[in-house]
Design a protein around this motif. Structure first.
Motif, PDB file in Angstrom:
ATOM      1  N   VAL A   7       5.504  12.501  -1.857  1.00 57.50           N
ATOM      2  CA  VAL A   7       5.881  11.195  -2.380  1.00 57.50           C
ATOM      3  C   VAL A   7       4.643  10.331  -2.568  1.00 57.50           C
ATOM      4  CG1 VAL A   7       7.208   9.081  -1.943  1.00 57.50           C
ATOM      5  CG2 VAL A   7       8.161  11.321  -1.319  1.00 57.50           C
ATOM      6  N   VAL A   8       4.564   9.752  -3.753  1.00 50.50           N
ATOM      7  CA  VAL A   8       3.532   8.787  -4.099  1.00 50.50           C
ATOM      8  C   VAL A   8       4.247   7.473  -4.348  1.00 50.50           C
ATOM      9  CG1 VAL A   8       1.841   8.156  -5.877  1.00 50.50           C
ATOM     10  CG2 VAL A   8       2.022  10.529  -5.112  1.00 50.50           C
ATOM     11  N   VAL A   9       3.666   6.371  -3.843  1.00 53.81           N
ATOM     12  CA  VAL A   9       4.245   5.062  -4.119  1.00 53.81           C
ATOM     13  C   VAL A   9       3.375   4.360  -5.148  1.00 53.81           C
ATOM     14  CG1 VAL A   9       5.514   4.711  -1.980  1.00 53.81           C
ATOM     15  CG2 VAL A   9       3.093   4.146  -2.047  1.00 53.81           C
ATOM     16  N   GLY A  10       4.036   3.703  -6.076  1.00 60.22           N
ATOM     17  CA  GLY A  10       3.352   2.917  -7.083  1.00 60.22           C
ATOM     18  C   GLY A  10       3.765   1.470  -6.930  1.00 60.22           C
ATOM     19  N   ALA A  11       2.824   0.565  -7.140  1.00 61.01           N
ATOM     20  CA  ALA A  11       3.098  -0.864  -6.997  1.00 61.01           C
ATOM     21  C   ALA A  11       3.238  -1.533  -8.343  1.00 61.01           C
ATOM     22  CB  ALA A  11       1.983  -1.537  -6.208  1.00 61.01           C
TER      23      ALA A  11
ATOM     24  N   ALA B  49      -4.074  -0.781 -13.510  1.00 63.06           N
ATOM     25  CA  ALA B  49      -5.373  -0.281 -13.049  1.00 63.06           C
ATOM     26  C   ALA B  49      -5.786   0.904 -13.915  1.00 63.06           C
ATOM     27  CB  ALA B  49      -5.272   0.140 -11.586  1.00 63.06           C
ATOM     28  N   ARG B  50      -7.035   0.879 -14.410  1.00 60.04           N
ATOM     29  CA  ARG B  50      -7.530   1.976 -15.251  1.00 60.04           C
ATOM     30  C   ARG B  50      -8.224   3.014 -14.373  1.00 60.04           C
ATOM     31  NH1 ARG B  50     -11.528   0.428 -19.901  1.00 60.04           N
ATOM     32  NH2 ARG B  50     -12.971   0.402 -18.150  1.00 60.04           N
ATOM     33  N   ARG B  51      -7.770   4.261 -14.521  1.00 57.61           N
ATOM     34  CA  ARG B  51      -8.310   5.366 -13.720  1.00 57.61           C
ATOM     35  C   ARG B  51      -9.747   5.679 -14.126  1.00 57.61           C
ATOM     36  NH1 ARG B  51      -5.300   7.777  -9.475  1.00 57.61           N
ATOM     37  NH2 ARG B  51      -7.002   9.229  -9.637  1.00 57.61           N
TER      38      ARG B  51
ATOM     39  N   PRO C  70      -1.033   0.810  -9.534  1.00 52.33           N
ATOM     40  CA  PRO C  70      -1.813   1.246  -8.373  1.00 52.33           C
ATOM     41  C   PRO C  70      -0.908   1.733  -7.248  1.00 52.33           C
ATOM     42  CG  PRO C  70      -1.818  -1.146  -8.553  1.00 52.33           C
ATOM     43  CD  PRO C  70      -1.131  -0.625  -9.778  1.00 52.33           C
ATOM     44  N   GLY C  71      -1.452   2.576  -6.384  1.00 53.64           N
ATOM     45  CA  GLY C  71      -0.694   3.093  -5.252  1.00 53.64           C
ATOM     46  C   GLY C  71      -1.321   4.364  -4.743  1.00 53.64           C
TER      47      GLY C  71
ATOM     48  N   GLU D 251      -2.051   1.178   0.770  1.00 56.52           N
ATOM     49  CA  GLU D 251      -2.765   1.614  -0.432  1.00 56.52           C
ATOM     50  C   GLU D 251      -3.326   0.425  -1.228  1.00 56.52           C
ATOM     51  OE1 GLU D 251      -3.738   4.477  -1.633  1.00 56.52           O
ATOM     52  OE2 GLU D 251      -2.726   5.867  -0.304  1.00 56.52           O
ATOM     53  N   LEU D 252      -2.582  -0.651  -1.320  1.00 52.86           N
ATOM     54  CA  LEU D 252      -3.079  -1.818  -2.053  1.00 52.86           C
ATOM     55  C   LEU D 252      -4.279  -2.440  -1.346  1.00 52.86           C
ATOM     56  CD1 LEU D 252       0.282  -3.403  -3.216  1.00 52.86           C
ATOM     57  CD2 LEU D 252      -1.397  -2.168  -4.606  1.00 52.86           C
ATOM     58  N   LYS D 253      -4.270  -2.407  -0.034  1.00 54.41           N
ATOM     59  CA  LYS D 253      -5.432  -2.902   0.732  1.00 54.41           C
ATOM     60  C   LYS D 253      -6.636  -1.987   0.501  1.00 54.41           C
ATOM     61  CE  LYS D 253      -6.999  -5.248   4.514  1.00 54.41           C
ATOM     62  NZ  LYS D 253      -7.390  -6.601   4.258  1.00 54.41           N
ATOM     63  N   GLU D 254      -6.424  -0.654   0.572  1.00 56.57           N
ATOM     64  CA  GLU D 254      -7.519   0.305   0.400  1.00 56.57           C
ATOM     65  C   GLU D 254      -8.058   0.327  -1.028  1.00 56.57           C
ATOM     66  OE1 GLU D 254      -5.822   3.479   3.740  1.00 56.57           O
ATOM     67  OE2 GLU D 254      -5.993   4.110   1.657  1.00 56.57           O
ATOM     68  N   GLU D 255      -7.155   0.361  -2.014  1.00 59.16           N
ATOM     69  CA  GLU D 255      -7.567   0.520  -3.410  1.00 59.16           C
ATOM     70  C   GLU D 255      -8.033  -0.765  -4.076  1.00 59.16           C
ATOM     71  OE1 GLU D 255      -4.802   2.421  -6.009  1.00 59.16           O
ATOM     72  OE2 GLU D 255      -4.861   4.314  -4.909  1.00 59.16           O
TER      73      GLU D 255
END
Length: 134
Positions: free
Chosen positions: A6-10, A22-24, A37-38, A54-58
């Motif tokens: 599972v991946v979470v997206g914001a 967000a551009r990869r 992002p996520g 993830e939002l804090k890290e990314e």
């Protein structure tokens, strides 16, 4: 049966109702395309907690999870994305990991960026503003 990852997206919104894209920058096959992002949910972690982490890290921001966008979005190779609406609480987003640019999009401008194919159904699921053009 293959275990799903599972991946979470914001769907991260600012106080003016704009959505953050967000551009990869990596990996190479995804570079230059835009996403919500996520990241991956760790074993034993709740989706909501993973999203905040993830939002804090990314992006270096504090965010509050608001609600889940209906559906799950297949990403391939056993991955599935769940999207949550979130509100920016503190900080100015910066592209810290895997991204080289960020853009706040007005609702009518959601389709002015080239979304990753896997993110298109998730952006559409955000509601009326996400229904147009693609």
């Amino acid at each position: 049966m293959t275990e799903r990852i599972v991946v979470v997206g914001a769907a991260l919104y600012d106080g003016e109702g704009r959505l953050l894209a967000a551009r990869r920058s990596a990996p190479e096959e995804l570079a230059g395309r835009w996403e919500l992002p996520g990241g991956k949910v760790e074993p034993g972690e709740r989706d909501e907690d993973a999203l905040v982490r993830e939002l804090k890290e990314e992006l270096g921001v504090e965010a509050e999870v608001v609600d889940r966008v209906p559906g799950e979005f297949p990403l391939g190779r056993g991955y599935v994305m769940r999207v949550w609406r979130a509100r920016l609480l503190a900080g100015e987003p910066r592209p810290l990991q895997d991204h080289d640019a960020l853009r706040w999009l007005e609702p009518e401008a959601l389709w002015t960026v080239e979304w990753l194919a896997a993110d298109v159904p998730a952006v559409r699921a955000l509601g009326p503003a996400g229904q147009g053009e693609r």
